[in-house]
Design an enzyme around this catalytic site. Structure first.
Site, PDB file in Angstrom:
ATOM      1  N   PRO A   1       0.658   1.196  -1.265  1.00  0.00           N
ATOM      2  CA  PRO A   1       0.830   0.689   0.095  1.00  0.00           C
ATOM      3  C   PRO A   1       1.094   1.845   1.054  1.00  0.00           C
ATOM      4  O   PRO A   1       1.847   2.752   0.736  1.00  0.00           O
ATOM      5  CB  PRO A   1       2.072  -0.206  -0.005  1.00  0.00           C
ATOM      6  N   THR A   2       0.463   1.851   2.187  1.00  0.00           N
ATOM      7  CA  THR A   2       0.627   2.960   3.134  1.00  0.00           C
ATOM      8  C   THR A   2       0.932   2.446   4.530  1.00  0.00           C
ATOM      9  O   THR A   2       0.596   3.096   5.519  1.00  0.00           O
ATOM     10  CB  THR A   2      -0.651   3.828   3.183  1.00  0.00           C
ATOM     11  N   GLY A   3       1.570   1.274   4.619  1.00  0.00           N
ATOM     12  CA  GLY A   3       1.776   0.675   5.929  1.00  0.00           C
ATOM     13  C   GLY A   3       2.474   1.587   6.919  1.00  0.00           C
ATOM     14  O   GLY A   3       2.006   1.781   8.046  1.00  0.00           O
ATOM     15  N   THR A   4       3.599   2.184   6.510  1.00  0.00           N
ATOM     16  CA  THR A   4       4.366   2.996   7.452  1.00  0.00           C
ATOM     17  C   THR A   4       3.696   4.336   7.714  1.00  0.00           C
ATOM     18  O   THR A   4       3.589   4.764   8.868  1.00  0.00           O
ATOM     19  CB  THR A   4       5.791   3.219   6.916  1.00  0.00           C
ATOM     20  N   ILE A   5       3.225   5.011   6.673  1.00  0.00           N
ATOM     21  CA  ILE A   5       2.599   6.305   6.925  1.00  0.00           C
ATOM     22  C   ILE A   5       1.269   6.147   7.654  1.00  0.00           C
ATOM     23  O   ILE A   5       0.820   7.058   8.349  1.00  0.00           O
ATOM     24  CB  ILE A   5       2.419   7.133   5.630  1.00  0.00           C
TER      25      ILE A   5
ATOM     26  N   CYS B   1       8.332   5.778  -7.489  1.00  0.00           N
ATOM     27  CA  CYS B   1       8.269   4.644  -8.406  1.00  0.00           C
ATOM     28  C   CYS B   1       8.886   4.992  -9.748  1.00  0.00           C
ATOM     29  O   CYS B   1       8.672   6.077 -10.283  1.00  0.00           O
ATOM     30  CB  CYS B   1       6.823   4.233  -8.677  1.00  0.00           C
TER      31      CYS B   1
ATOM     32  N   GLY C   1      12.182   2.875  -6.049  1.00  0.00           N
ATOM     33  CA  GLY C   1      11.878   1.494  -6.404  1.00  0.00           C
ATOM     34  C   GLY C   1      11.715   1.402  -7.908  1.00  0.00           C
ATOM     35  O   GLY C   1      11.232   2.336  -8.558  1.00  0.00           O
TER      36      GLY C   1
ATOM     37  N   ASN D   1       5.692  -0.456 -11.008  1.00  0.00           N
ATOM     38  CA  ASN D   1       6.597  -0.255  -9.889  1.00  0.00           C
ATOM     39  C   ASN D   1       6.546  -1.480  -8.965  1.00  0.00           C
ATOM     40  O   ASN D   1       5.745  -2.390  -9.166  1.00  0.00           O
ATOM     41  CB  ASN D   1       6.226   1.030  -9.145  1.00  0.00           C
ATOM     42  N   PRO D   2       7.391  -1.555  -7.917  1.00  0.00           N
ATOM     43  CA  PRO D   2       7.486  -2.794  -7.138  1.00  0.00           C
ATOM     44  C   PRO D   2       6.190  -3.285  -6.513  1.00  0.00           C
ATOM     45  O   PRO D   2       6.010  -4.487  -6.337  1.00  0.00           O
ATOM     46  CB  PRO D   2       8.521  -2.436  -6.055  1.00  0.00           C
ATOM     47  N   CYS D   3       5.294  -2.407  -6.129  1.00  0.00           N
ATOM     48  CA  CYS D   3       4.053  -2.886  -5.484  1.00  0.00           C
ATOM     49  C   CYS D   3       2.862  -2.956  -6.410  1.00  0.00           C
ATOM     50  O   CYS D   3       1.760  -3.360  -5.987  1.00  0.00           O
ATOM     51  CB  CYS D   3       3.743  -2.008  -4.286  1.00  0.00           C
TER      52      CYS D   3
ATOM     53  N   GLU E   1       0.979  -0.642  -8.023  1.00  0.00           N
ATOM     54  CA  GLU E   1      -0.069   0.373  -8.155  1.00  0.00           C
ATOM     55  C   GLU E   1       0.221   1.398  -9.237  1.00  0.00           C
ATOM     56  O   GLU E   1      -0.649   2.199  -9.573  1.00  0.00           O
ATOM     57  CB  GLU E   1      -0.297   1.086  -6.812  1.00  0.00           C
TER      58      GLU E   1
END
Length: 796
Positions: A468-472, A122, A151, A302-304, A306
């Site tokens: 966000p931790t969607g992929t990990i 970020c 990002g 940053n983009p999300c 947090e």
């Protein structure tokens, strides 16, 4: 039977000879009763690793043969900055093993590869000057940052409003939104971290004269698609809203006009109710609570969302996998192993601090900022699964209290670990004990921790953040994401293999799979809840419980039912303000935002794992690791493009491949009798077809072509200005993608698909298709529109 390296490893009589002694500590304690699992507990986890995190040669040849190789690579890279790397490398490996500590994707993919990428997730860029030269210098810096995979966030409040006078020229200012359009176009051309597109956050203060235009900007489906947008909400504004008072819109000390505060608030609420944006950031609260309030002012994230950061601020992210730390899951004595948690947090803090020294930075100003403050963002994932394992219903008062206790333990362990690092390596350069301890965030910290900070200093200015931790989370076995509830207990996924065959997989939530392994066919207890059945205010309660111990902020999406009333929707945001959150993001499925996975209303909790399915005929995934061979026959359409003042028309043929029940573009042919066009049309044909045959996010071809401007001028076509003949070709390809259901609409955001002139195919689906795999499985997760089938996210 397929050969499974991990199963062989676990059962091999030679494993004692093959395994270093320190690896044994990675095995769960017998008392934890964790079911025996391979390293990858689900095929999707291995696919995510292979596609996103596995180190490969430029031609795709794997360098990391196994995920253990990936862990060794990361551990070695982060231990290299230590005085005794050999002592720390095995400890770092142990933290990574079995997915206990999950560094963010940029670290996992980039550490130890010697690639010219940043390991930081970020960035917030420098303050945008209110001058043409300064604005475009900032644009250049943004491009350089995104090129290395970061990002970025910007506050556009510093640009004078539309219509304001410009000294020295006889013109009025075009306003910040016009420059956001420029940033948006730049972002389309930058690919971050390999296959991911650039991600940006734009913020604007609630007292800027153009804030009303900012709020409604994304009602235009083709505008600012590369941005997430949030309004910076101040304490005086919230007081004015509650008192139903007036609110001045000002710039540079001048009042442009006065509005009713409640009307402006309702405008923000209406836009996010309809379009899921803008988000809301409580900026005064962020600055009051900031440990560094004595030396920085924050105006963007940053983009999300947090990571609230100052100009040129940078932060890196990582997550503790709570689901891996529960002892005796689903038993009467189930509990989180807090000793293991404290030890893991301490190691994770050290690893993340080392990233500051190991990483590259796009700009020197970002490097200087990072090293002066040594910010890290340690968070969690798998929280909802962990709560289920100890018998608590996500969103309940007791679950919120347990979350408070766990997050307190993490914050305490992180701060004490950073104190130990300061004793060993020194405090961050801008540390001032009195000012640091006087900050809002430190008022709730334990007295013994504050005493140690005063005596020894602290290595990292801020330590905790929930990203966000969607992929990990998928990579770690489909554990619940961040602090979100379980989104769906299971769903079906089809995967295209390289030989053209398709396999169907059930992707099951980690805790649900563990229940099945331990309890067999026993029905799920009634405390199992998911995002579709959870009340919005329960989401707020959980976010607020975690926020108390997070010194940065939290990325979380509050799922709201489509039929929630506008007044109830507004109550969600007011509750977030009243309960101490630093921001709020919601998602309400509708015809504009798209639909999500649905849960059968008739399903009891015990039946839900078999009932949670895509709103259509199942979640379909197209995964092409290598270009596919061309079939003998393909279906397609030919379009005639007549460019004004050109003697000959251009004919564009787009042929499609049908995979997993969905059509996607496979090749393009561009022809013209005009021989002046021959070379570039052949080149374009070959390049676009090569991209299409690779699969993945090919929608960017449309975006890139439509962004091409001809310096000789464009033309008006169909009542719309088209800037070049290449842009017109991009428009034709976009039109075709829409007709086959690959894109939801022009600009990927129309309320309804336009009627196709050549091909009309009805998929019987609601909402948008994923631009990467074509599945109708998009959902809002932690502020990012994310595909549940392939994991693609528009955020960085």
């Amino acid at each position: 039977m397929d050969f499974n390296h991990n199963m062989w490893y676990a059962s091999s009589p030679f494993r004692i000879l093959l395994t270093p002694l320190w690896w044994a500590s990675a095995v769960p304690k017998p008392s934890m009763k964790v079911p025996a699992m391979t390293r990858f507990s689900a095929p999707i986890a291995e696919q995510i690793w292979d596609m996103k995190y596995r180190f490969k040669e430029a031609d795709g040849t794997p360098i990391d043969d196994t995920v253990e190789d990936t862990w060794h690579r990361i551990a070695k890279a982060l231990a290299a900055v230590e005085k005794d790397p050999s002592a720390w490398e095995p400890k770092f490996y142990d933290a990574l093993s079995d997915f206990k500590f999950l560094p963010a994707g940029r670290i996992t993919a980039g550490a130890g590869t010697a690639r010219s990428v940043t390991l930081f997730n970020c960035f917030v860029m420098g303050t945008i000057p209110d001058s043409m030269g300064g604005i475009f210098e900032m644009l250049k810096e943004a491009a350089l940052t995104m090129q290395q995979g970061g990002g970025i966030g910007y506050d556009f409040s510093t640009i004078r409003p539309r219509g304001a006078g410009v000294k020295g020229v006889a013109a009025d200012a075009s306003g910040p939104l016009s420059f956001m359009d420029v940033w948006d176009a730049m972002c389309r051309t930058i690919m971050s971290a390999g296959s991911r597109r650039g991600a940006m956050m734009a913020t604007m203060r609630c007292d800027h004269p153009d804030v009303e235009d900012f709020i409604t900007a994304k009602s235009d489906p083709a505008r600012l698609r590369m941005f997430n947008m949030s309004v910076l909400i101040t304490d005086p504004f919230m007081e004015a809203v509650k008192a139903d008072g007036p609110w001045d819109l000002v710039f540079d000390g001048d009042i442009y006009r006065t509005v009713r505060a409640r009307d402006l608030w309702d405008g923000i609420m209406q836009s996010t109710y309809d379009y899921a944006e803008p988000g809301v950031i409580f900026i005064d609260r962020i600055n009051q609570m900031n440990n560094l309030s004595y030396c920085e002012t924050i105006a963007a994230t940053n983009p999300c969302g947090e990571q609230p950061l100052p100009p040129y601020g940078a932060c890196l992210l990582g997550s503790i996998n709570m689901a891996r730390l529960v002892a005796n899951p689903f038993d009467q004595g189930a509990s989180l192993d807090e000793d293991a948690l404290v030890d893991l947090v301490a190691t994770a803090v050290r690893m993340m601090d080392n990233v500051v020294d190991a990483s590259r930075f796009p700009l020197e100003a970002q490097k200087a900022e990072a090293k002066a403050k040594r910010r890290i963002g340690l968070g969690v994932t798998g929280l909802a699964d962990a709560l289920l394992m100890v018998g608590l219903r996500y969103g309940s008062a007791e679950a919120a209290r347990q979350t408070d206790r766990w997050m307190h333990a993490i914050a305490r362990a992180a701060y004490l670990a950073s104190v130990d690092l300061a004793r060993e390596k020194g405090s961050f350069p801008l540390f001032d004990a009195d000012a640091f301890l006087a900050s809002g965030a430190m008022q709730d910290m334990d007295d013994d921790v504050k005493d140690k900070i005063r005596q020894n200093g602290i290595r990292n200015a801020l330590l905790t953040s929930i990203a966000p931790t969607g992929t990990i989370s998928l990579y770690a076995g489909n554990v619940s994401s961040g602090i979100e509830p379980v989104f769906a207990y299971s769903y079906t996924r089809k995967v295209l293999q390289k030989d053209g065959s398709r396999t169907e997989e059930e992707v099951v939530d980690y805790a649900v799979q563990m229940w099945r392994d331990l309890k067999g066919d026993a029905p799920l207890p009634d405390y199992f809840v998911n995002a579709q059945t959870l009340a919005p205010l329960d989401h707020v309660r959980m976010q607020a419980a975690a926020q108390k111990w997070i010194d940065s902020s939290i990325s979380k999406t509050i799922n709201c039912p489509e039929d929630i009333s506008f007044d109830a929707f507004k109550e969600v945001y007011m509750a977030a303000w009243d309960q101490g959150c630093k921001g709020c993001t919601t998602y309400r499925p509708n015809d504009v935002t798209g639909s999500v996975l649905s849960v059968s209303d008739e399903s009891a909790p015990s039946e839900a794992p078999e009932q949670v399915r895509n709103s259509g005929d199942g979640a379909e995934v197209v995964y092409m690791s290598e270009p596919l061979d061309r079939p003998q026959e393909l279906e397609g359409a030919t379009y005639k493009l007549k460019w004004p003042d050109s003697e000959h028309a251009i004919y564009i043929t787009v042929n499609d491949l049908v995979i997993a029940g969905h059509r996607r573009p496979f090749e393009v042919f561009i022809n013209s009798k005009n021989m002046e066009h021959f070379a570039w049309t052949v080149a374009l044909t070959r390049m676009i077809s090569a991209v299409f045959r690779r699969g993945g996010d090919v929608s960017f071809v449309v975006e890139e072509l439509k962004a091409v401007f001809d310096p000789r001028g464009g033309a008006w076509m169909g009542g719309k200005y088209v800037p070049s003949i290449l842009a017109a070709i991009g428009g034709v390809i976009e039109k075709h993608m829409i007709s086959i259901g690959f894109l939801a609409g022009e600009g990927m955001g129309l309320k309804a698909d336009p009627t196709a002139d050549v091909v009309a195919i009805n998929h019987g689906q609601r909402g948008k298709a994923c631009s990467s795999c074509g599945a109708y499985d998009l959902r809002m997760v932690e502020g990012c529109m994310t595909c549940g089938s392939c994991g693609y996210s528009k955020c960085g």
